[in-house]
Design a protein around this motif. Sequence first.
Motif, PDB file in Angstrom:
ATOM      1  N   SER A  52       0.768  -1.276  -0.097  1.00  0.00           N
ATOM      2  CA  SER A  52       0.147   0.028  -0.067  1.00  0.00           C
ATOM      3  C   SER A  52       0.706   1.401   0.070  1.00  0.00           C
ATOM      4  N   SER A  53       2.119   1.167   0.864  1.00  0.00           N
ATOM      5  CA  SER A  53       2.987   2.623   0.871  1.00  0.00           C
ATOM      6  C   SER A  53       3.492   2.741  -0.314  1.00  0.00           C
ATOM      7  N   ARG A  54       3.392   1.833  -1.351  1.00  0.00           N
ATOM      8  CA  ARG A  54       4.195   2.297  -2.634  1.00  0.00           C
ATOM      9  C   ARG A  54       3.151   2.176  -3.787  1.00  0.00           C
ATOM     10  N   CYS A  55       1.806   2.813  -3.399  1.00  0.00           N
ATOM     11  CA  CYS A  55       0.662   2.892  -4.662  1.00  0.00           C
ATOM     12  C   CYS A  55       1.064   4.009  -5.112  1.00  0.00           C
ATOM     13  N   ILE A  84      -8.385   8.451   3.839  1.00  0.00           N
ATOM     14  CA  ILE A  84      -8.716   7.230   3.232  1.00  0.00           C
ATOM     15  C   ILE A  84      -8.227   5.969   4.085  1.00  0.00           C
ATOM     16  N   ALA A  85      -7.085   6.357   4.777  1.00  0.00           N
ATOM     17  CA  ALA A  85      -6.390   5.301   5.626  1.00  0.00           C
ATOM     18  C   ALA A  85      -7.191   5.236   6.986  1.00  0.00           C
ATOM     19  N   LYS A 115      -9.405   2.053   7.979  1.00  0.00           N
ATOM     20  CA  LYS A 115      -8.934   1.452   9.650  1.00  0.00           C
ATOM     21  C   LYS A 115      -7.478   0.751   9.593  1.00  0.00           C
ATOM     22  N   LEU A 116      -6.709   1.338   8.713  1.00  0.00           N
ATOM     23  CA  LEU A 116      -5.168   0.857   8.373  1.00  0.00           C
ATOM     24  C   LEU A 116      -4.469   1.534   9.725  1.00  0.00           C
ATOM     25  N   CYS A 117      -3.353   0.760   9.821  1.00  0.00           N
ATOM     26  CA  CYS A 117      -2.166   1.343  10.907  1.00  0.00           C
ATOM     27  C   CYS A 117      -1.602   2.553  10.212  1.00  0.00           C
ATOM     28  N   LEU A 118      -1.561   3.757  10.945  1.00  0.00           N
ATOM     29  CA  LEU A 118      -1.111   5.114  10.270  1.00  0.00           C
ATOM     30  C   LEU A 118       0.425   4.977  10.408  1.00  0.00           C
TER      31      LEU A 118
END
Length: 374
Positions: free
Chosen positions: A21-24, A38-39, A43-46
């Motif tokens: 996800s961090s490379r999208c 969006i994060a 409910k993703l870890c920030l």
Amino acid sequence: MIPLWQQRKVLCSFCRSTHVSSRCIQFTRISSYRRREIARKLKLCLNCLEHKEDKECESKKMCGICGKTHHTLLHPYKNTAEFKGNAEEKEEPHLKSKAEIDRELLKFWEVEGAQRKTTIQDHACEEHFTQSHARSKDGKYIVHLPFKDDPEKLGDSKEQALVKLERLEKEFAVNDQLYYDYKDFMDESIAAGHISLTEDTDGAKYYLPHHAVTNSSTKKREIVFEASSKTTTGLSLNSILNKGLKIHEDLRSILTRWRKHHYVFTARVEEIVKQILIEPAERDFLRLLWREDPREPIKEYTLNTVTKGLTPATYLSFRMLMQLALDDREYCPRAAAAMNDFHVDQLISGGASKDRTMELQVQFYELISRADMV
């Protein structure tokens, strides 16, 4: 890091493509405020942007800008409130709209050779870079070697590297200047952190033979590392590395654009390939032998950066510039949009007015400073 030839599919939480996800790229194109929205919605870890927020984050990485425990992509930009939990923040106005900047950034992909057929390996190489690259605390990019085959298949290469070093030392005995040029290069490279002393370890390795050549334009001696030298299995390091896509424009196209500017300038990044760090775990595939005196024991060193002799060197150089433009365009939007004006290690660009051209120069310096390339 999962090898390229054994990669499992990792689904991005944002676009559902096979990358972390961090490379999208789609995610990086929106503002930091929208990224946080969006994060949180997902409910993703920030901090890592991967697992759900109710799971304890094992990542030790922190924001590369402020050092706090949130992902660098979620860092608020200039003129925004400090990042505090759910605090609301306003977006910073830009000189150009994001859509306009993104259209210009996409020119990285619209090169003259875009009509050629791309291979599965080309796409695998791009996916590998997208998933695996990182940045150091200083902002430098760290890349993995894009293997297309298992490096364990490499045979012995140390014996040949040793033979070539001994042959080189015989040349030193009759050519003092060659020796001093070589020694100066090694001393400078070690001091700059491009080469490091290492020890013999278990596992697959590749030893790079090396020799000196004279640069036809500068008349200076340069050291060439032979990544195409074959091992005892008939394979070389270059033979198992992906070359990567051609994502840079040809000089003719750049100069055609350059001539249309009312004001022009050029700016050079010193030895751009050496500004890109190799993942430490893979530096055993970039070993070399050296000693200052034939009477001393031979020492082993590793290259810590990309080198010109590697098959993917050109791809990694321009892909790094593209990633820098994408990652830091909110700080330097005009410089980011002009990065398709790069040829080899030089920016050849300009503007419609003196003020805008000078502003572009300042932004360019700031942009490359963010990747510790000054």
